[in-house]
Design a protein around this motif. Structure first.
Motif, PDB file in Angstrom:
ATOM      1  N   CYS A  21       0.913  -1.270  -0.066  1.00  0.00           N
ATOM      2  CA  CYS A  21       0.144  -0.001   0.119  1.00  0.00           C
ATOM      3  C   CYS A  21       0.884   1.060  -0.051  1.00  0.00           C
ATOM      4  O   CYS A  21       0.636   2.180  -0.655  1.00  0.00           O
ATOM      5  N   ASN A  22       1.836   1.222   0.920  1.00  0.00           N
ATOM      6  CA  ASN A  22       2.840   2.314   0.991  1.00  0.00           C
ATOM      7  C   ASN A  22       3.592   2.561  -0.316  1.00  0.00           C
ATOM      8  O   ASN A  22       3.749   3.840  -0.891  1.00  0.00           O
ATOM      9  N   ALA A  23       4.033   1.413  -0.693  1.00  0.00           N
ATOM     10  CA  ALA A  23       4.735   1.689  -2.211  1.00  0.00           C
ATOM     11  C   ALA A  23       4.017   2.152  -3.270  1.00  0.00           C
ATOM     12  O   ALA A  23       4.508   2.795  -4.004  1.00  0.00           O
ATOM     13  N   TYR A  24       2.776   1.548  -3.209  1.00  0.00           N
ATOM     14  CA  TYR A  24       1.938   2.389  -4.361  1.00  0.00           C
ATOM     15  C   TYR A  24       1.468   3.522  -4.324  1.00  0.00           C
ATOM     16  O   TYR A  24       1.603   4.440  -5.307  1.00  0.00           O
ATOM     17  N   ASP A  25       1.314   3.956  -2.993  1.00  0.00           N
ATOM     18  CA  ASP A  25       0.879   5.375  -2.693  1.00  0.00           C
ATOM     19  C   ASP A  25       2.084   6.198  -3.055  1.00  0.00           C
ATOM     20  O   ASP A  25       2.071   7.252  -3.707  1.00  0.00           O
ATOM     21  N   CYS A  26       3.388   5.608  -2.692  1.00  0.00           N
ATOM     22  CA  CYS A  26       4.499   6.646  -3.058  1.00  0.00           C
ATOM     23  C   CYS A  26       4.510   6.892  -4.466  1.00  0.00           C
ATOM     24  O   CYS A  26       5.016   7.932  -4.889  1.00  0.00           O
ATOM     25  N   GLY A  27       4.333   5.688  -5.200  1.00  0.00           N
ATOM     26  CA  GLY A  27       4.713   5.693  -6.490  1.00  0.00           C
ATOM     27  C   GLY A  27       3.789   6.741  -7.394  1.00  0.00           C
ATOM     28  O   GLY A  27       3.903   7.321  -8.271  1.00  0.00           O
ATOM     29  N   LEU A  28       2.312   6.521  -6.763  1.00  0.00           N
ATOM     30  CA  LEU A  28       1.369   7.273  -7.557  1.00  0.00           C
ATOM     31  C   LEU A  28       1.610   8.823  -7.105  1.00  0.00           C
ATOM     32  O   LEU A  28       1.356   9.739  -7.944  1.00  0.00           O
ATOM     33  N   THR A  29       1.651   8.961  -5.594  1.00  0.00           N
ATOM     34  CA  THR A  29       1.437  10.508  -5.288  1.00  0.00           C
ATOM     35  C   THR A  29       2.785  10.936  -4.726  1.00  0.00           C
ATOM     36  O   THR A  29       2.878  12.159  -4.484  1.00  0.00           O
ATOM     37  N   GLY A  30       3.765  10.281  -4.555  1.00  0.00           N
ATOM     38  CA  GLY A  30       4.912  11.019  -3.832  1.00  0.00           C
ATOM     39  C   GLY A  30       5.309  11.006  -2.487  1.00  0.00           C
ATOM     40  O   GLY A  30       6.027  11.394  -1.774  1.00  0.00           O
TER      41      GLY A  30
ATOM     42  N   VAL B  38       7.944  -1.016   5.969  1.00  0.00           N
ATOM     43  CA  VAL B  38       7.116  -0.476   5.045  1.00  0.00           C
ATOM     44  C   VAL B  38       8.247   0.760   4.337  1.00  0.00           C
ATOM     45  O   VAL B  38       8.070   0.960   3.216  1.00  0.00           O
ATOM     46  N   SER B  39       9.124   1.341   5.297  1.00  0.00           N
ATOM     47  CA  SER B  39       9.825   2.278   4.750  1.00  0.00           C
ATOM     48  C   SER B  39      10.804   1.818   3.753  1.00  0.00           C
ATOM     49  O   SER B  39      11.245   2.273   2.798  1.00  0.00           O
ATOM     50  N   THR B  40      11.586   0.521   4.196  1.00  0.00           N
ATOM     51  CA  THR B  40      12.424  -0.005   3.440  1.00  0.00           C
ATOM     52  C   THR B  40      12.071  -0.381   1.966  1.00  0.00           C
ATOM     53  O   THR B  40      12.761  -0.453   0.898  1.00  0.00           O
ATOM     54  N   ALA B  41      10.744  -1.024   1.997  1.00  0.00           N
ATOM     55  CA  ALA B  41      10.249  -1.704   0.906  1.00  0.00           C
ATOM     56  C   ALA B  41       9.904  -0.493  -0.216  1.00  0.00           C
ATOM     57  O   ALA B  41      10.139  -0.646  -0.995  1.00  0.00           O
ATOM     58  N   SER B  42       9.384   0.653   0.356  1.00  0.00           N
ATOM     59  CA  SER B  42       9.162   1.630  -0.559  1.00  0.00           C
ATOM     60  C   SER B  42      10.390   2.350  -1.004  1.00  0.00           C
ATOM     61  O   SER B  42      10.357   2.655  -2.371  1.00  0.00           O
ATOM     62  N   ASP B  43      11.469   2.255  -0.284  1.00  0.00           N
ATOM     63  CA  ASP B  43      12.761   2.942  -0.663  1.00  0.00           C
ATOM     64  C   ASP B  43      13.170   2.130  -1.701  1.00  0.00           C
ATOM     65  O   ASP B  43      13.753   2.528  -2.751  1.00  0.00           O
ATOM     66  N   LEU B  44      13.159   0.728  -1.518  1.00  0.00           N
ATOM     67  CA  LEU B  44      13.793  -0.154  -2.684  1.00  0.00           C
ATOM     68  C   LEU B  44      13.122   0.135  -3.974  1.00  0.00           C
ATOM     69  O   LEU B  44      13.616  -0.059  -5.028  1.00  0.00           O
ATOM     70  N   MET B  45      11.803   0.367  -3.926  1.00  0.00           N
ATOM     71  CA  MET B  45      11.043   0.379  -5.203  1.00  0.00           C
ATOM     72  C   MET B  45      11.651   1.793  -5.819  1.00  0.00           C
ATOM     73  O   MET B  45      11.580   1.991  -7.155  1.00  0.00           O
ATOM     74  N   GLN B  46      11.909   2.696  -5.265  1.00  0.00           N
ATOM     75  CA  GLN B  46      12.371   4.011  -5.529  1.00  0.00           C
ATOM     76  C   GLN B  46      13.789   3.764  -6.211  1.00  0.00           C
ATOM     77  O   GLN B  46      13.840   4.214  -7.370  1.00  0.00           O
ATOM     78  N   ASP B  47      14.496   2.789  -5.685  1.00  0.00           N
ATOM     79  CA  ASP B  47      15.837   2.580  -6.179  1.00  0.00           C
ATOM     80  C   ASP B  47      15.734   1.818  -7.452  1.00  0.00           C
ATOM     81  O   ASP B  47      16.358   2.172  -8.614  1.00  0.00           O
ATOM     82  N   PHE B  48      14.582   0.987  -7.635  1.00  0.00           N
ATOM     83  CA  PHE B  48      14.342   0.354  -8.881  1.00  0.00           C
ATOM     84  C   PHE B  48      13.875   1.085  -9.940  1.00  0.00           C
ATOM     85  O   PHE B  48      14.288   0.966 -11.014  1.00  0.00           O
TER      86      PHE B  48
END
Length: 707
Positions: free
Chosen positions: A452-461, A501-511
Motif C-alpha cells: 500500500c505504501n509503495a503504491y501510494d508513494c509511486g502514485l502520489t510521491g 514499510v519504509s525500506t520496501a518503499s525505498d527499494l521501489m524508488q531504487d528500482f
C-alpha cells in the motif's frame, strides 16, 4: 511533492521538503522543455556499452559509498536528535558520489593503475547504498520509537515508566534489531518490482528526479556543472565545519555560546525566539520549500507567542501552581498532547486521502489490458511523431535491461520467510513484552502495508510509513494492555512496521532510478543490501556515540532533546491506557487541534495549488509546538537567502542553491564527530559566553566589586 521515503521529523514534512529539489533537477536536466530531455536521454548515450550487473558493483563505488554513508548518517542523526526535520539528501548523495569517484578515477588513470570509466550505473549504485544507509538512521527510530523506550525519556513522564516498559539503548540489541526488521522490508516487495515499475508505470517522483540528475551528470555539460557545484559545496563544507569549531570555544557551560544569542531581546529569548547561528538549519531552510519554513515559524508564533503564555496564566486553575515545569500534568503536557493531536489529525487525513486515491487508481489500472508500446493513431497507422518514437525506444531499451537480470522469485519468498521466522524467535528475547504472536501478526500484515505504501508513494510521491507505525502503536498497544510492558510492545511493533514499510518503499524508488539509468535490478538489490548492512551498524554506533558523549540527550529543553521520542512514547501510553492521564481541558484542546489539522488539509486540497501555497502546512506548524520556534528562525533565513538569490539570478540559484545548502549541512554535521570525541575525552570548552540584561549585569558587577 515527493519523498525519498525516509524522513525525518515525520515523513510528511520530509516529503514536502523534497519537492523544490526535484523541480530544480528536472529544470537542470531538461532545460526549458522537460519533455525533450525525457524522450532523448538514451540517444545521448548511444554507443556507450551498458556494463553487466557485476561490473556495476565496483570496489571504488562501495568504498565511496561507505564513507559517504558515514557522513550522511552523522547529519541525519544530529537532525533526528535536535528537531527531527530531515530534508531530502538524495541530490547531495548523487552529486558527491559522482564527483568523488570521478576524481578518484582520474587520479588512478594518471598513475596507470585504472582505466575503467565511471558509468551512470555505478553512480546509481553509490546513491542507492548511501540512501539505504542514512535512511536507516531515520527509520531506525533513534529519534522516535526506539529512543522512546529508554529511561531517559520515560523518566520525564509519570505514566507507565516502570521497568517492564523501559528498554535502555545497548549497542548489541540495537544492531540486531536493525538487521532483522530492515531485511524483512528488503524481501517483502521484490516479487512486485515489474508490476510496479513497468506494468503500472508508477512515477516514484524522487527516484525519477534522481535518475534524471544522474543521467545528466554523465553528459559533458552536466559533468562540468557538477564539478562547479561540488567545488562550491566543498568551500561551504569547510566554512561550516570551521564555524562549528569556532563556536565550540564559547560553550563552556549551560546556556553558553552563539546558540543562545538573544538577537530579538531577552524577553523573546525566554519564549524560545532567538537565532542560534546553526549552518545546518540554515541549509535545511534553503532546501525546504518556503511554505514549510513559514509554516514552522507561524506554528512557533501561535504556540510560544500566544497559546502557551495564555495557558500558563491558568496555573492554579487548570493545573497545580506548584507543579514541576517538567511534569506532563502541567504546561508541558499541553505542549506535548496538542502536538500529538495535530500529528494524528494530519496523518489520518493524508492516510485516508492517499489510500482512497491509490485504491481507485489501482482498481482502474488492474482492469486495463497491456497495450502496445507503439502508439496507434485513430486510422490504425503507427504514430510517427519522432518525440514519441524516441520515448518508446527509450522505454523499450530500459524494459529490456530491467527484465534481463531477474532476481529469482524464490529468493524473495524464501528470504522473507527465513527472516520472519528469525524475527519471531529473536524479537521477543530483545523485547520480552513483544510476544511471538504479535511479531507473527505484524509479519503477515507488513507486506500488505508495504505494498500500500509503495503504491501510494509511486502514485502520489507521499510515503506514509510513519502513519502505519502509529497504527501499529495503537493496535498492538490496545492488544497488549497497560500491564506487562504494553508501552514497550507498542513501540517495538511500531519499529517493525515502520522499518519494513519504509525500506520496501525505498527499494521501489531504487528500482525506478535503476530503470531510468539502465542499472540492473540485481545491482540495485545488492547495493541496497550493502547499504542496509552499513546502516544497521553505523546508525546504532553513531547513536551510541551521541548518547554517551552528551549527557542531556533526550532531556526536554536540551540541544539534543529528541522531541519525537517523547511524542511516540506518549502515543504508546495513550494506546494502552487511554486519555485519563491528560491535564484539565487538554483533551478538549487536543480534539480541537486534531479537527483543525483535518480542516486545514481539506481546505488546502479544495482551493487548488495557486491558493494552497499560501495556506500553512499543519505538519510543519507542529514542529515548534513542543521544542520552540528557534530553529524556524534559521530555516526562514535559509528561505530568505534562496528567495533573494532567485530574484537576482534564478538559474544560478537553481543550479547552486542545493550545493551550498548541502555543504553547510554536511560541514556542520561532520563537526559533531570531533565534538562528540572531545566530550567523551572530558575536554571542555575554555570560555562561556552568556548574555545578561543591563540590570543583571550591574548586580554582577557590584557583586564582583565586593569580592
Amino acid at each position: 511533492m515527493a519523498s525519498q521515503g525516509n524522513a525525518a521529523v515525520e515523513e510528511e514534512v520530509e516529503m514536502t521538503s523534497t519537492g523544490s529539489n526535484e523541480e530544480n533537477v528536472k529544470r537542470r536536466n531538461g532545460g526549458n522543455d522537460e519533455a525533450e530531455e525525457v524522450v532523448s536521454v538514451e540517444r545521448t548515450f548511444d554507443g556507450v556499452r551498458v556494463p553487466s550487473w557485476t561490473e556495476q558493483l565496483t570496489v571504488r563505488a562501495l568504498v565511496v559509498s561507505f564513507f559517504l554513508s558515514v557522513m550522511f548518517c552523522v547529519i541525519v542523526m544530529k537532525l533526528n536528535l535536535t528537531t527531527g526535520v530531515i530534508p531530502s539528501l538524495n541530490v547531495a548523495a548523487s552529486l558527491l558520489g559522482f564527483v568523488f569517484v570521478k576524481l578518484l578515477t582520474e587520479a588512478l588513470e594518471h598513475t596507470g593503475l585504472l582505466r575503467t570509466p565511471f558509468t551512470r550505473q555505478e553512480n546509481t549504485v553509490i546513491r542507492t547504498c548511501v540512501v539505504a544507509a542514512y535512511g536507516l538512521a531515520f527509520s531506525g527510530g533513534f529519534g522516535t520509537y526506539l529512543f522512546g523506550m529508554s529511561s531517559s525519556v520515560s523518566s520525564q513522564t509519570t505514566e507507565l515508566n516502570d521497568a517492564d516498559n523501559i528498554k535502555d539503548p545497548k549497542l548489541g540489541w540495537m544492531i540486531g534489531f536493525m538487521f532483522i526488521v530492515s531485511f524483512l522490508g528488503l524481501f517483502s516487495l521484490v516479487p512486485l518490482r515489474k508490476k510496479m515499475i513497468i506494468d503500472y508505470k508508477l512515477m516514484y517522483l524522487s527516484g525519477t528526479a534522481t535518475a534524471y540528475m544522474i543521467n545528466w551528470f554523465h553528459t559533458a555539460q552536466g559533468e562540468k556543472l557538477a564539478k562547479k557545484q561540488v567545488w562550491l559545496s566543498g568551500k561551504c563544507f569547510i566554512g561550516s565545519f570551521l564555524w562549528g569549531f569556532f563556536q565550540w570555544f564559547y560553550t563552556g557551560g549551560d546556556g553558553c555560546g552563539f546558540a543562545t544569542f538573544p538577537i530579538l531581546g531577552l524577553e523573546a529569548y525566554e519564549h524560545n525566539f532567538f537565532f542560534d547561528f546553526s549552518p545546518t538549519f540554515v541549509g535545511v531552510g534553503m532546501i525546504c520549500p518556503h511554505l514549510v519554513n513559514i509554516s514552522a515559524l507561524l506554528g512557533g508564533i501561535i504556540s510560544w507567542g500566544i497559546m502557551w503564555p495564555l495557558i500558563e496564566n491558568q496555573k492554579g486553575n487548570w493545573f497545580p501552581a506548584d507543579i514541576s515545569a517538567d511534569s506532563l500534568h502541567g504546561l508541558r503536557g499541553y505542549k506535548l498532547f496538542i502536538a500529538i493531536a495535530i500529528v494524528l489529525g494530519d496523518g489520518v487525513y493524508n492516510f485516508i486521502k492517499v489510500i482512497s486515491r491509490a485504491s481507485v487508481s489501482f482498481i482502474a489500472a488492474y482492469g486495463k489490458h497491456p497495450t502496445s508500446t507503439i502508439p496507434i493513431s485513430d486510422d490504425g497507422q503507427p504514430d510517427i511523431d519522432p518525440c514519441v518514437k524516441l520515448y518508446d525506444d527509450d522505454n523499450e531499451k530500459r524494459t529490456e535491461i530491467f527484465l534481463k537480470d531477474q532476481i529469482p522469485q524464490w529468493v524473495a519468498y524464501a528470504g522473507y520467510v527465513v527472516v520472519a521466522i528469525i524475527s519471531i524467535i529473536t524479537l521477543p528475547h530483545i523485547f520480552p513484552p513483544l510476544k511471538w504472536y504479535y511479531v507473527l501478526v505484524t509479519s503477515i500484515f507488513a507486506p500488505v502495508l508495504a505494498f500500500c505504501n509503495a503504491y501510494d508513494c509511486g502514485l502520489t510521491g507521499l510515503s506514509l510509513a510513519s502513519n502505519y507505525g502509529k497504527l501499529a502503536i495503537f493496535v498492538i498497544g490496545a492488544w497488549a494492555g497497560s500491564s506487562d510492558g504494553g508501552v514497550l510492545a507498542a513501540l517495538a511493533a511500531c519499529g517493525v512496521i515502520i522499518s519494513i514499510v519504509s525500506t520496501a518503499s525505498d527499494l521501489m524508488q531504487d528500482f525506478k532510478t535503476g530503470y531510468l539509468t539502465l542499472a540492473s535490478p540485481r545491482s540495485m538489490f545488492v547495493s541496497r543490501v550493502f547499504g542496509t548492512s552499513i546502516g544497521c551498524v553505523i546508525g546504532p554506533c553513531l547513536f551510541w556515540l551521541f548518547f554517551n558523549a552528551f549527557e542531556d540527550v533526550g532531556v526536554y529543553g536540551s540541544k539534543y532533546s529528541a522531541p519525537y521520542s517523547m511524542i511516540y512514547r506518549n502515543m504508546a501510553v495513550l494506546g494502552v491506557q487511554g486519555f485519563g492521564s491528560l491535564p484539565k481541558h487538554c483533551l478538549t484542546l487536543s480534539c480541537i487541534f486534531f479537527a483543525l489539522a483535518i480542516v486545514v488539509n481539506l481546505i488546502r486540497d479544495m482551493v487548488g495549488k495557486k491558493v494552497a501555497r499560501f495556506i500553512p502546512i499543519p505538519m510543519a506548524m507542529v514542529i515548534p509546538f513542543y521544542i520552540g520556534p528557534h530553529f524556524a528562525m534559521d530555516t526562514v533565513l535559509g528561505s530568505l537567502i534562496v528567495f533573494v538569490w532567485e530574484k537576482v539570478n534564478k538559474r544560478e540559484a537553481d543550479s547552486f542553491g542545493p550545493a551550498v545548502a548541502s555543504g553547510m549541512i554536511c560541514g556542520d554535521g561532520m563537526w559533531m564527530l570531533p565534538q562528540a570525541f572531545l566530550a567523551l575525552a572530558r575536554v571542555k570548552p575554555p570560555i562561556c559566553m552568556k548574555f545578561l540584561s543591563r540590570q543583571m549585569n550591574e548586580k554582577v558587577d557590584a557583586y564582583m566589586a565586593d569580592l
